[in-house]
Write a protein that holds these residues in place. Structure first.
Motif: not given
Length: 298
Positions: A151-165, A167-176
């Motif tokens: 569970w991380i917070a970065v750039g004003g986004v907070e959520g669970s790391v779904k996957g590290i790709q 080119m980008n990192t996918a983060i799932t927020t509290k509201d899915n």
């Protein structure tokens, strides 16, 4: 009679043409065989050496690839970075082996190197931002400031790391919602990883009215915290007056809980404190503003 003679002459000319064509093909075949024989005589050992270099190089590349896999597996790296880095090592070594084999066989490689260099420069200029994200993805996978599930917070986004790709990192927020953040933004920003430690501290602020007894309020809060068995530092809990605010006395408390209990404890404590304060006459003040109205002529 003339027709028969003309037919015979035509057949004879056709036979001569076919014979000449066959002789020409035979001559070309013999010339090709002679050239091939001459090439084998002149470059045969170099070609054999090139084949040996290629075969041995493949085994060396596989050896380094397997060694890298074992070392990164022992160091507990992520499976994604293990696969990517090992493949990168393998193909980099194979590129060197192929160039060495071609050079040994007598095939000039300067033109290949120049072409690859120009191609790489063009691709690098065209994909500058993508290469930056790609390099940042490698840094994230290698140094592991977080991993999938954290569970991380970065750039004003907070959520669970779904996957590290790559080119980008996918983060799932509290509201899915799934948000894709470019890796270059992550490596250049402050990242808060709430899952890095096994335990977490919950920061509570409780406001009470100035007319209330803060000693009683603190004692009631300690009782609430001690009754919850999920709080790990109930006996040594840090609690006290944080500040004298405009409309209230602000009490701060910092219970420590397992990271999996963070939000359940937070919600339960907030509810229990409200019930406890209401039952014991402790006021939670509303924000207040004093407004003066001046009438004209007075």
């Amino acid at each position: 009679m003339n027709i028969a003679e003309n037919t015979a002459d035509t057949a004879q000319q056709a036979a001569h043409v076919v014979q000449a064509d066959v002789q020409n093909q035979v001559t070309q075949s013999v010339t090709t065989l002679d050239q091939f024989k001459e090439f084998l005589l002149n470059h045969g050992p170099d070609v054999i050496y090139a084949i040996v270099i290629f075969i041995v190089g493949r085994y060396v590349a596989r050896g380094f690839k397997n060694l890298a896999v074992r070392m990164m597996t022992h160091a507990n790296y992520d499976h994604t970075v293990i696969t990517f880095v090992s493949q990168l090592i393998y193909y980099a070594i194979m590129a060197l082996v192929l160039l060495s084999a071609l050079n040994k066989a007598g095939i000039p490689t300067n033109s290949f190197l120049a072409a690859f260099g120009a191609f790489g420069l063009a691709v690098g200029l065209a994909l500058q931002n993508n290469l930056s994200n790609f390099a940042s993805g490698l840094l994230i996978l290698i140094f592991k400031p977080f991993k999938a599930g954290d569970w991380i917070a970065v750039g004003g986004v907070e959520g669970s790391v779904k996957g590290i790709q790559m080119m980008n990192t996918a983060i799932t927020t509290k509201d899915n919602k799934t948000i894709f953040i470019p890796n270059s933004i992550i490596t250049s920003s402050q990242v808060t990883n709430s899952s890095y430690q096994e335990d977490r501290y919950i920061t509570f602020f409780f406001d009470i009215g100035y007319q209330n007894d803060h000693h009683k309020a603190i004692a009631l809060l300690k009782q609430v915290f001690q009754e919850d068995k999920r709080i790990l530092n109930a006996d040594t809990l840090e609690i006290g007056i944080r500040e004298f605010a405009e409309n209230s006395v602000r009490i701060a408390a910092f219970p420590r809980v397992a990271k999996a209990d963070y939000y359940p404890v937070y919600y339960d404590i907030m509810s229990k404190v409200k019930d406890t304060f209401d039952a014991n006459g402790i006021d939670i003040p509303y924000p207040q503003r004093v407004v003066y109205v001046q009438r004209e002529g007075k």
